[in-house]
Each structure stands twice: as structure tokens, then as C-alpha cells.
Design an enzyme around this catalytic site. Structure first.
Site, PDB file in Angstrom:
ATOM      1  N   ASP A  16       0.860  -1.189   0.000  1.00 28.74           N
ATOM      2  CA  ASP A  16       0.000   0.000   0.000  1.00 28.74           C
ATOM      3  C   ASP A  16       0.892   1.234   0.000  1.00 28.74           C
ATOM      4  OD1 ASP A  16      -2.637   1.330   0.239  1.00 28.74           O
ATOM      5  OD2 ASP A  16      -1.850   2.035   2.147  1.00 28.74           O
ATOM      6  N   SER A  17       0.306   2.368  -0.391  1.00 33.64           N
ATOM      7  CA  SER A  17       1.049   3.618  -0.343  1.00 33.64           C
ATOM      8  C   SER A  17       1.400   3.997   1.093  1.00 33.64           C
ATOM      9  CB  SER A  17       0.200   4.729  -0.957  1.00 33.64           C
ATOM     10  OG  SER A  17      -1.006   4.850  -0.237  1.00 33.64           O
ATOM     11  N   CYS A  79      -4.203  -1.401  -2.275  1.00 31.80           N
ATOM     12  CA  CYS A  79      -4.370   0.049  -2.406  1.00 31.80           C
ATOM     13  C   CYS A  79      -5.190   0.283  -3.666  1.00 31.80           C
ATOM     14  CB  CYS A  79      -2.997   0.695  -2.534  1.00 31.80           C
ATOM     15  SG  CYS A  79      -3.005   2.456  -2.894  1.00 31.80           S
ATOM     16  N   GLU A 164      -4.783   9.684   8.471  1.00 31.96           N
ATOM     17  CA  GLU A 164      -3.329   9.716   8.694  1.00 31.96           C
ATOM     18  C   GLU A 164      -2.976  10.540   9.937  1.00 31.96           C
ATOM     19  OE1 GLU A 164      -0.483   8.656   6.745  1.00 31.96           O
ATOM     20  OE2 GLU A 164      -1.786   7.350   5.590  1.00 31.96           O
ATOM     21  N   CYS A 198     -11.370   2.994  -0.738  1.00 29.33           N
ATOM     22  CA  CYS A 198     -10.015   3.396  -0.352  1.00 29.33           C
ATOM     23  C   CYS A 198      -9.744   2.693   0.955  1.00 29.33           C
ATOM     24  CB  CYS A 198      -9.926   4.908  -0.163  1.00 29.33           C
ATOM     25  SG  CYS A 198      -8.381   5.434   0.624  1.00 29.33           S
ATOM     26  N   HIS A 200      -8.029   3.309   3.461  1.00 28.51           N
ATOM     27  CA  HIS A 200      -7.990   4.099   4.703  1.00 28.51           C
ATOM     28  C   HIS A 200      -9.385   4.269   5.328  1.00 28.51           C
ATOM     29  CE1 HIS A 200      -3.965   5.354   3.557  1.00 28.51           C
ATOM     30  NE2 HIS A 200      -3.863   6.060   4.663  1.00 28.51           N
TER      31      HIS A 200
HETATM   32  N1  DGL Z   1      -4.749   3.523   0.461  1.00 30.80           N
HETATM   33  C1  DGL Z   1      -4.963   4.287  -0.739  1.00 30.80           C
HETATM   34  C2  DGL Z   1      -6.158   3.717  -1.517  1.00 30.80           C
HETATM   35  O1  DGL Z   1      -6.723   2.677  -1.181  1.00 30.80           O
HETATM   36  C3  DGL Z   1      -5.187   5.752  -0.487  1.00 30.80           C
HETATM   37  C4  DGL Z   1      -4.070   6.496   0.126  1.00 30.80           C
HETATM   38  C5  DGL Z   1      -3.294   7.360  -0.819  1.00 30.80           C
HETATM   39  O2  DGL Z   1      -3.830   8.335  -1.367  1.00 30.80           O
HETATM   40  O3  DGL Z   1      -2.131   7.048  -0.968  1.00 30.80           O
HETATM   41  O4  DGL Z   1      -6.544   4.312  -2.493  1.00 30.80           O
END
Ligand code: DGL
Length: 279
Positions: A16-17, A79, A164, A198, A200
Site C-alpha cells: 500500500d502507499s 491500495c 493519517e 479506499c 484508509h
Molecule cells: N490507500 C490508498 C487507496 O486505497 C489511499 C491512500 C493514498 O492516497 O495514498 O486508495
């Protein structure tokens, strides 16, 4: 790229990012605790959600190569942004010459397949990062599988920063949760199912539930991706043999390890210890 050999079993890689993919890992690991896992978060360069196709592709490919070098034969891009912007190029352009027997899977296709069992009227809302929504990946995948569905995407640029910054339970979060829900429902009042597209967003689930009309179903991805992965592994016994099975998990981050351990523990509701690497 220095690939470990193709025969030795290795962990499943989850990328993931940043922290978001931990919600995917959590779902996968609850269903398949017997396997080994490596989690890699590119926290030094997060968020990906506002970056261009080229940059998300380049960063994601670096992470995939690193996970291959660490012995993974199977990688999940946990992600949505990386799945939307990098997965197809990696599968079609890179894997055939980099590592033809290894696999990289994303989260969008399995999520879309599952969506059909949630909606009753076919009016679906997708919450995602600007990158995911503007890529139109969800609309395109949904249109392929369910041509009659009406899909409305809603960018939520402030939700990742709220998570975050550990503001997901604060009164400040209510404003942006209400705002994006209202924006979505204004555009299609018939929506009966929304996807948190997403990784998050599950941390905002309580607030989203509080502000969403009660007739609207809220779908999260962890369990869906886990079921789909289980299914994939069952259909590919040759891949199952290449997954190591000691029930272990290692966390790597491109940022400071202590910072990741602290925040990662919030995402997983358990203490973790991460290690720092550079890509
Ligand atoms: N976890 C990323 C997603 O599922 C979003 C976070 C980011 O913007 O890096 O899209």
C-alpha cells in the site's frame, strides 16, 4: 532485479502507499492465518491519491520488484489507487519479462464482483481518492460486469489526511464525512449501496455510518478481498505450494519504523514492530 529462486516458498506480499492496506491485510490474515506475509507501506511517498498515472506506476513497480526480491511469489496491491493506476501495466508490460510465474493482484476487480450481491436497485456510490475516482476504474469495471448499474463516484480528498492524522474519531471529521456523503447523495438520491473504495476509509466507518441514511448499505473491502484471494489460491494449487506457511508477518515501511509501528498499531488494534527500508 535480483530474484530469489522460483521454487522456494515465500510470503504473500501486501503493498500500500501507506497504512491503508493494513485493513486489507487484516481481512486476509483473519481468513488465512497459516500463511506468511510481508506488508510494505511506501509511507515516505504517501499519499498516492493525488499523483499522476506515471508516478503511481513507477512507485508501485519499485515496490513490486522489492517484494519479489524478498521472496514473494504472490503480491496484493492492497491500495485502490495503485490498483487503478498501476496494476494493468504491471500485469501486461512488466510481469511477462520480470517474473512470468509470479502474480500481482489488485483490489478493484474482486470488489466489483462482490458489489452485485449488496445492491438491490443497482444504484451504487463509490467513495475514493481523487486518483481512483478520476481513473474511472470502478465505473468501467462495474459497467463490464453489471451494464445496468448506475455508478456515481465521489472524491474524498480530505478523508485520507484525517485518518493519517488520527482525526478519524474527532468532531472535526464529522464535517467532511457529512459533506462528501451529501455531495454523493445529491447526485443520485436512489443510491442504496456505497463502497468505501479506499483502504484508509474503514477507520472512518463509525462516522460514515452515523451520517449515512440507514437504508444505504456500506461496503468495506477487507473481507471481500480475502475471500477472493482464498478463491484464487484454491484455483491455483501451484501458487499455494509457493506460499510459505509459518503464520508470520513482517512489516516494512519506507518511512521511520517507529512512526509506522505506532500508527500501524492503531490501524490493526494491536502492537506491531516495523522495519525501515528504501525502494
Ligand atoms: N490507500 C490508498 C487507496 O486505497 C489511499 C491512500 C493514498 O492516497 O495514498 O486508495
Amino acid at each position: 532485479m535480483n530474484l530469489a529462486d522460483n521454487k522456494t516458498p515465500g510470503p504473500i506480499g501486501v503493498f500500500d502507499s501507506g497504512y491503508g492496506g493494513l485493513t486489507i491485510l487484516d481481512g486476509i490474515r483473519s481468513m488465512m492465518p497459516e500463511y506468511d506475509y510481508i506488508y510494505l507501506g511506501d509511507n515516505a511517498r504517501t499519499p498516492y491519491g493525488t499523483r499522476s498515472f506515471e508516478v503511481v506506476y513507477e512507485f508501485t513497480l519499485q515496490a513490486v520488484k522489492r517484494l519479489f526480491e524478498m521472496g514473494c511469489h504472490l503480491i496484493i496491491l492492497g491500495c485502490n489507487t495503485a490498483s487503478a493506476k498501476a496494476l494493468r501495466s504491471i500485469q501486461q508490460l512488466d510481469l511477462p519479462h520480470l517474473a512470468p510465474e509470479r502474480r500481482v493482484l489488485g483490489v478493484i476487480r474482486p470488489t466489483v464482483e462482490a458489489l452485485g450481491s449488496f445492491t438491490r436497485n443497482g444504484h451504487v456510490g463509490i467513495f475514493g481518492t481523487p486518483g481512483t475516482i478520476r481513473s474511472n476504474s470502478y465505473n468501467l469495471e462495474i459497467a463490464k460486469l453489471y451494464p445496468n448499474f448506475v455508478t456515481t463516484g465521489q472524491e474524498c480528498p480530505l478523508w485520507v489526511p484525517l485518518v493519517e492524522n488520527k482525526e478519524f474519531n474527532s468532531p472535526g471529521a464529522d464535517y467532511f464525512v457529512k459533506k462528501y456523503i451529501a455531495n454523493l447523495l445529491e447526485r443520485d438520491a436512489e443510491i442504496d449501496t456505497v463502497l468505501l473504495g479506499c483502504t484508509h476509509y474503514p477507520l472512518l466507518l463509525n462516522k460514515i455510518r452515523e451520517h449515512m441514511p440507514p437504508n444505504v448499505k456500506i461496503v468495506t473491502q477487507g473481507n471481500i478481498v480475502a475471500k477472493s484471494l482464498r478463491n484464487y489460491i484454491d484455483r491455483h494449487p501451484e501458487m499455494e505450494q509457493r506460499i510459505s506457511k509459518h503464520g508470520s508477518i513482517k512489516y516494512f515501511t519506507t518511512e521511520n519504523a517507529e512512526k509506522f509501528s505506532e500508527m500501524g498499531s492503531v490501524f490493526l488494534s494491536q502492537q506491531i514492530q516495523a522495519q525501515s527500508i528504501s525502494l
